[in-house]
Design an enzyme around this catalytic site. Sequence first.
Site, short mmCIF file in Angstrom:
data_model
loop_
_atom_site.label_atom_id
_atom_site.label_comp_id
_atom_site.label_asym_id
_atom_site.label_seq_id
_atom_site.Cartn_x
_atom_site.Cartn_y
_atom_site.Cartn_z
N ARG A 37 0.60 -1.29 -0.02
CA ARG A 37 -0.11 0.02 0.07
C ARG A 37 0.73 1.52 0.02
NH1 ARG A 37 -3.14 -1.37 4.75
NH2 ARG A 37 -3.04 0.84 5.40
N ASN A 38 2.21 0.99 0.10
CA ASN A 38 3.14 2.26 -0.06
C ASN A 38 2.96 2.78 -1.37
OD1 ASN A 38 5.54 4.19 -0.38
ND2 ASN A 38 5.70 3.27 1.76
N GLN A 39 2.62 4.09 -1.83
CA GLN A 39 2.75 4.62 -2.95
C GLN A 39 3.67 5.18 -3.58
OE1 GLN A 39 -0.18 7.53 -1.47
NE2 GLN A 39 -1.92 6.45 -2.31
N SER A 137 4.91 8.84 1.30
CA SER A 137 4.24 7.86 0.36
C SER A 137 3.50 6.77 1.27
CB SER A 137 5.18 7.39 -0.68
OG SER A 137 6.26 6.63 0.13
#
Length: 162
Positions: A37-39, A137
């Site tokens: 889920r880290n962007q 992020s």
Amino acid sequence: MLRGFPPVVAADTHTLILGSFPGEASLAAAQYYAHPRNQFWKLLGTVLGEPELHELAYDARLERVLKHGIGIWDVLDACHREGSLDSAIRHAQPNDFKTLREHAPLLKKVCFNGKAAGRFADVIGQAGYETLVLPSSSPANATLSFEQKLLCWREIRFTKPA
């Protein structure tokens, strides 16, 4: 004591993105920004005009990023931490930024992925680098949408090699 990763830089790196320290998912995978889920990879890919970047194998991602003159590293080399939150970091040991010019002599700009890493912006700026603190992020930073983060992350591109 947890240990971070070596820098991802090349001789032609002109911009470096510094995180604080790898989270649990990243440490387990031995990859920068491995949490699903880290962007980070999606933000950076969009900024670089490589929207598929986050879908590539890790080594291919690093190769593409380096081709754009972008490097990746963390502010901290080692620390104690339970979980992945920056607020849980204890006994932090910074990375050796004195050797950075040797590895990346064209480096002009250092961007910080989040406020925790951004606490070092003044120190890095005093070493002669342009600095930019970006919204994190991390999935823990849910106050901004992807689009809101992207507006700030686009500022990465405003540095070109001399």
